[in-house]
Design a protein around this motif. Sequence first.
Motif, PDB file in Angstrom:
ATOM      1  N   GLU A  27       0.817  -1.227   0.000  1.00 49.26           N
ATOM      2  CA  GLU A  27       0.000   0.000   0.000  1.00 49.26           C
ATOM      3  C   GLU A  27       0.845   1.269   0.000  1.00 49.26           C
ATOM      4  O   GLU A  27       0.335   2.359  -0.217  1.00 49.26           O
ATOM      5  CB  GLU A  27      -0.976   0.027   1.182  1.00 49.26           C
ATOM      6  CG  GLU A  27      -0.313   0.033   2.532  1.00 49.26           C
ATOM      7  CD  GLU A  27      -0.141  -1.356   3.128  1.00 49.26           C
ATOM      8  OE1 GLU A  27       0.218  -1.422   4.304  1.00 49.26           O
ATOM      9  OE2 GLU A  27      -0.365  -2.351   2.431  1.00 49.26           O
ATOM     10  N   ASN A  28       2.133   1.145   0.200  1.00 49.48           N
ATOM     11  CA  ASN A  28       3.023   2.308   0.179  1.00 49.48           C
ATOM     12  C   ASN A  28       3.643   2.544  -1.196  1.00 49.48           C
ATOM     13  O   ASN A  28       4.403   3.490  -1.378  1.00 49.48           O
ATOM     14  CB  ASN A  28       4.124   2.151   1.222  1.00 49.48           C
ATOM     15  CG  ASN A  28       3.568   2.144   2.627  1.00 49.48           C
ATOM     16  OD1 ASN A  28       2.564   2.784   2.898  1.00 49.48           O
ATOM     17  ND2 ASN A  28       4.202   1.405   3.511  1.00 49.48           N
ATOM     18  N   ALA A  29       3.312   1.716  -2.162  1.00 55.76           N
ATOM     19  CA  ALA A  29       3.893   1.863  -3.497  1.00 55.76           C
ATOM     20  C   ALA A  29       3.377   3.127  -4.199  1.00 55.76           C
ATOM     21  O   ALA A  29       4.145   3.814  -4.873  1.00 55.76           O
ATOM     22  CB  ALA A  29       3.579   0.633  -4.346  1.00 55.76           C
ATOM     23  N   LYS A  30       2.108   3.438  -4.052  1.00 61.35           N
ATOM     24  CA  LYS A  30       1.551   4.619  -4.721  1.00 61.35           C
ATOM     25  C   LYS A  30       2.145   5.928  -4.203  1.00 61.35           C
ATOM     26  O   LYS A  30       2.568   6.764  -5.000  1.00 61.35           O
ATOM     27  CB  LYS A  30       0.026   4.630  -4.613  1.00 61.35           C
ATOM     28  CG  LYS A  30      -0.631   3.603  -5.489  1.00 61.35           C
ATOM     29  CD  LYS A  30      -2.142   3.676  -5.392  1.00 61.35           C
ATOM     30  CE  LYS A  30      -2.785   2.610  -6.244  1.00 61.35           C
ATOM     31  NZ  LYS A  30      -4.245   2.668  -6.174  1.00 61.35           N
ATOM     32  N   PRO A  31       2.214   6.140  -2.887  1.00 54.00           N
ATOM     33  CA  PRO A  31       2.845   7.390  -2.424  1.00 54.00           C
ATOM     34  C   PRO A  31       4.323   7.477  -2.795  1.00 54.00           C
ATOM     35  O   PRO A  31       4.817   8.541  -3.158  1.00 54.00           O
ATOM     36  CB  PRO A  31       2.679   7.356  -0.906  1.00 54.00           C
ATOM     37  CG  PRO A  31       1.643   6.348  -0.622  1.00 54.00           C
ATOM     38  CD  PRO A  31       1.612   5.410  -1.775  1.00 54.00           C
ATOM     39  N   GLY A  39       5.783   6.067  -5.421  1.00 52.18           N
ATOM     40  CA  GLY A  39       5.835   6.357  -6.855  1.00 52.18           C
ATOM     41  C   GLY A  39       5.513   7.811  -7.145  1.00 52.18           C
ATOM     42  O   GLY A  39       6.153   8.437  -7.991  1.00 52.18           O
ATOM     43  N   LEU A  40       4.537   8.356  -6.434  1.00 54.12           N
ATOM     44  CA  LEU A  40       4.173   9.759  -6.606  1.00 54.12           C
ATOM     45  C   LEU A  40       5.344  10.673  -6.268  1.00 54.12           C
ATOM     46  O   LEU A  40       5.654  11.610  -7.014  1.00 54.12           O
ATOM     47  CB  LEU A  40       2.967  10.097  -5.734  1.00 54.12           C
ATOM     48  CG  LEU A  40       2.480  11.534  -5.783  1.00 54.12           C
ATOM     49  CD1 LEU A  40       1.938  11.862  -7.168  1.00 54.12           C
ATOM     50  CD2 LEU A  40       1.419  11.763  -4.732  1.00 54.12           C
TER      51      LEU A  40
END
Length: 61
Positions: free
Chosen positions: A9-13, A15-16
Motif C-alpha cells: 500500500e506504500n507503493a503509490k505514495p 511512486g508519486l
Amino acid sequence: MLDWLAQAENAKPLGLVIFFVTFCAIVLWVYGSKKRGERLEQHKNIPFLDDEDESKDKSHG
C-alpha cells in the motif's frame, strides 16, 4: 524503514514522490539555464521550417 517500503500500500505514495521529484528536476534542467532557454527559443519554430523550405522549392521549380 525497509518494512515501510515492503508494504504494497506504500507503493503509490512512493511512486508519486519519485515521479514528482523527477518532474521537478526536468523542469529545473530545461528552464534553469539561460543558455538552454535561449536554445529552446531558437528551436521552437523548427516544425515550421520544413514547410517554408518546401514552399520555396515549389516556387523555384
